[in-house]
Structures are given as structure tokens and as C-alpha cells.
Design a protein around this motif. Sequence first.
Motif, PDB file in Angstrom:
ATOM      1  N   UNK A  48      -4.995 -99.515  -8.161  1.00 18.23           N
ATOM      2  CA  UNK A  48      -4.975 -98.521  -7.217  1.00 18.23           C
ATOM      3  C   UNK A  48      -6.225 -98.068  -6.700  1.00 18.23           C
ATOM      4  N   UNK A  49      -6.563 -97.528  -5.651  1.00 20.61           N
ATOM      5  CA  UNK A  49      -7.626 -96.886  -5.037  1.00 20.61           C
ATOM      6  C   UNK A  49      -8.876 -96.572  -5.803  1.00 20.61           C
ATOM      7  N   UNK A  50      -8.419 -95.943  -6.683  1.00 18.72           N
ATOM      8  CA  UNK A  50      -9.527 -95.180  -7.584  1.00 18.72           C
ATOM      9  C   UNK A  50      -9.603 -95.587  -9.006  1.00 18.72           C
ATOM     10  N   UNK A  51      -9.091 -96.882  -9.161  1.00 18.86           N
ATOM     11  CA  UNK A  51      -9.123 -97.673 -10.452  1.00 18.86           C
ATOM     12  C   UNK A  51     -10.299 -98.355 -10.627  1.00 18.86           C
ATOM     13  N   UNK A  52     -10.927 -98.276 -11.843  1.00 18.87           N
ATOM     14  CA  UNK A  52     -12.090 -99.230 -12.102  1.00 18.87           C
ATOM     15  C   UNK A  52     -11.918-100.710 -12.695  1.00 18.87           C
ATOM     16  N   UNK A  53     -12.392-101.754 -12.277  1.00 20.29           N
ATOM     17  CA  UNK A  53     -12.107-102.983 -12.718  1.00 20.29           C
ATOM     18  C   UNK A  53     -13.430-103.661 -13.408  1.00 20.29           C
ATOM     19  N   UNK A  54     -13.037-104.164 -14.394  1.00 23.15           N
ATOM     20  CA  UNK A  54     -14.067-104.971 -15.072  1.00 23.15           C
ATOM     21  C   UNK A  54     -13.905-106.183 -15.314  1.00 23.15           C
TER      22      UNK A  54
END
Length: 211
Positions: free
Chosen positions: A70-76
Motif C-alpha cells: 500500500x502507499x504508506x507501507x514500508x518495505x525492507x
Amino acid sequence: MSDIDCDGLRLSRETEAILLDFLAEKEINEKQEKEYPQNFNFAENWQLSQFWYSDETIKHISALIGKAARKKDNVALLSCPSLYISCKAVHHNTIIFEFDDRFKIWEKDFVKYDFNNAYDENYLDEFRHNFDIVIADPPFLSKECFEKFAFITKKIVKPNGKILFCSGEVVEEYVAKFLDLKKCSYKPKHTRNLGNDFTTYSNFNSDQFFE
């Protein structure tokens, strides 16, 4: 009359506005190119067990990020730098955790880490339960490596976050034991022919995003 003078010739206000817009856009593009280079030209460091993904695999995994995040998700991204540029292009909130200092060029998106420090007190606590999606590629196919990767992953992922591991089929028991991930159908490929068969493991239906 305009204040911009080119070799004695003054520009009209309309032409000046067009020129200023062009220069502003050029500055933005140069800044973005510096921060997010479009070409991945790093050589693999075999001593660090680095093996880059094929273009097809990079395309598929970045597409998964584009669909699942989603737009506000953080991905590592853990130890899979060849994914960074494409994943960053589809999802802005993407950062790379890496041991290799060459990737400091990505500045604020680069986190220097060593999975061997997983059990150190307060290690990576600033990222505790911070990421909605974690993509990982442990460099070594050993129980110790997977156990420490699992510890770090569980620390940084949100309670209901998505986890995708790309690794050898020979470590299925470790992945299931330490992270309760299920083997998936999608099989990542590399630019080199490696001796082990590779696959993906996840805690969500990742295969639907590869279709």
C-alpha cells in the motif's frame, strides 16, 4: 523586459518562464538520478556470497512489491541489493539492509547491518516492527544463518507483515522452523547458474502476485 540576458539578447517573459521551468526540472531529474541510479552496475562479491538475480526475477519481485504494498507501507530488502533499484521505482518507501559498504551510495535508503550481530543487545531496535513487507535472501544456506535472519526479520516486520524469503530448496526445514513460512511455486533465477535449486517461501499467498 526580462532580466535574463544571453550574449546581449534579452529573453521575453514567456521564454524566460519556459527556460526557468526547464532548468528546475533538470535540477530535479539530476537529483533523482543521483539518489536513485537507474543502472545496477555492481560486480558480485563471491566472498560475501553475492549472486545477482536475473532481469526477469527482478521484474517479477518488483511487480509483487508494486501490487502488494500500500502507499504508506514500508518495505525492507535484506541482503538482496540487485532488487533495490527496481523495487524503489515502484514503491518509494523501500530501503536496503546490507553488509557491503558499496551500497552506501543509496544514502538514507542504506542500512549497514551484519546478520551475525542479530543477538546483540538492542541491535536494530530502531526498526522494531517497522516494516509491512520484508524480502530477504540469506547469503548462506546454513542453519545458523537462517536462525539469525529469522530473528532479525521477526524484529523488524510488523505483526501482520508480509515476509518473502528467496533461497535454496535445501533449507526448507529451517525456513519452516524459524519463521513458519510455506514453500511457494515461484522460483527466482540468477544471472549465473548456481549449484542449488532456488525457490521462494512466504507467510502469504505470494504466488498470486507473480501471475
